[in-house]
Design an enzyme around this catalytic site. Structure first.
Site, PDB file in Angstrom:
ATOM      1  N   HIS A   1      -7.473  -2.371   9.374  1.00  0.00           N
ATOM      2  CA  HIS A   1      -8.655  -3.100   8.898  1.00  0.00           C
ATOM      3  C   HIS A   1      -9.560  -3.344  10.104  1.00  0.00           C
ATOM      4  CE1 HIS A   1      -6.191  -4.990   5.337  1.00  0.00           C
ATOM      5  NE2 HIS A   1      -6.238  -3.674   5.278  1.00  0.00           N
TER       6      HIS A   1
ATOM      7  N   HIS B   1     -12.542  -2.262   2.425  1.00  0.00           N
ATOM      8  CA  HIS B   1     -11.127  -2.457   2.758  1.00  0.00           C
ATOM      9  C   HIS B   1     -10.773  -2.079   4.201  1.00  0.00           C
ATOM     10  CE1 HIS B   1      -6.739  -1.930   1.196  1.00  0.00           C
ATOM     11  NE2 HIS B   1      -6.766  -2.145   2.488  1.00  0.00           N
TER      12      HIS B   1
ATOM     13  N   HIS C   1      -2.874   2.833   8.837  1.00  0.00           N
ATOM     14  CA  HIS C   1      -3.938   2.207   8.035  1.00  0.00           C
ATOM     15  C   HIS C   1      -4.322   0.881   8.677  1.00  0.00           C
ATOM     16  CE1 HIS C   1      -6.122   0.142   5.004  1.00  0.00           C
ATOM     17  NE2 HIS C   1      -5.115  -0.609   4.609  1.00  0.00           N
TER      18      HIS C   1
ATOM     19  N   GLU D   1       0.816  -1.223   0.000  1.00  0.00           N
ATOM     20  CA  GLU D   1       0.000   0.000   0.000  1.00  0.00           C
ATOM     21  C   GLU D   1       0.846   1.267   0.000  1.00  0.00           C
ATOM     22  OE1 GLU D   1      -2.985  -0.027  -0.617  1.00  0.00           O
ATOM     23  OE2 GLU D   1      -3.928  -1.820   0.195  1.00  0.00           O
TER      24      GLU D   1
HETATM   25 ZN   LIG Z   1      -5.220  -2.517   3.788  1.00  0.00          ZN
END
Ligand SMILES: [Zn+2]
Length: 203
Positions: free
Chosen positions: A102, A163, A100, A81
């Protein structure tokens, strides 16, 4: 050991990225090796390596990359990413750290492709009335990076369709706190829906 002050700063920041990434995992905001953490460094940034579970991650696996994602130092490959991080640092001169996740409640709102209404007073101070959801694109692409930058705007948080979530701040601890708060806000939103549903049936 080098006496170059730039190297010392690099080492310190590597350690900090590692600590924040492991705290993110311990807080349950990600599982195994999903999600990623980065910090601006010089013209580029440091980012967690791809595919290493956080409990096995070592500081040399915090990869230094230039703005084009080319590795400058570190062991392994930068997170897939990295484009999303590169795009945010390019667009937002005020951002020095990105987390970031999840995290499950926030991600489930993102799967519903819904903005996240902020239903808690303290959350509104941090995020305003809602956190937007960026449009869907394949993970790891420039399309996704552009969608995230657009969804983020001048804010400090955005969801990514199907996502997860992204938090940005001037420092790593602040970015992690925001990531935790996004998940808290998403959880409160979900729980409040059930009460509203119950009241709806009663009335
Ligand atoms: Zn991700």
């Amino acid at each position: 050991m080098s006496n170059n002050p730039q190297d010392t700063r690099l080492d310190r920041l590597r350690t900090q990225v590692l600590e924040i990434a492991q705290r993110m995992a311990n807080l349950g905001l990600v599982r195994a090796s999903s999600g990623n953490v980065s910090a601006r460094f010089g013209k580029g940034f440091l980012i967690t390596a791809s595919g290493i579970p956080y409990n096995e991650l070592e500081s040399n696996q915090i990869i230094e990359v230039n703005p084009e994602g080319e590795k400058k130092s570190g062991t392994g490959k930068p997170s897939s990413e990295w484009r999303m991080h590169a795009a945010i640092y390019r667009e937002r001169g005020d951002v020095a750290a990105i987390v970031h996740t999840h995290s499950p409640y926030a991600t489930s709102v993102a799967i519903a492709r819904s903005t996240l209404p902020i239903v808690h007073d303290e959350g509104r101070i941090l995020f305003g009335e809602e956190i937007l959801v960026a449009s869907h694109s394949s993970p790891g692409t420039w399309e996704l990076a552009d969608a995230v930058v657009k969804g983020l705007g001048e804010g400090n948080a955005v969801l990514i369709a199907d996502h997860g979530a992204v938090a940005v701040a001037e420092s790593l601890p602040e970015a992690l706190t925001l990531a935790e708060k996004i998940e808290e806000m998403a959880q409160l939103f979900w729980l409040s829906l059930f009460i509203k549903e119950k009241d709806g049936h009663r009335n």
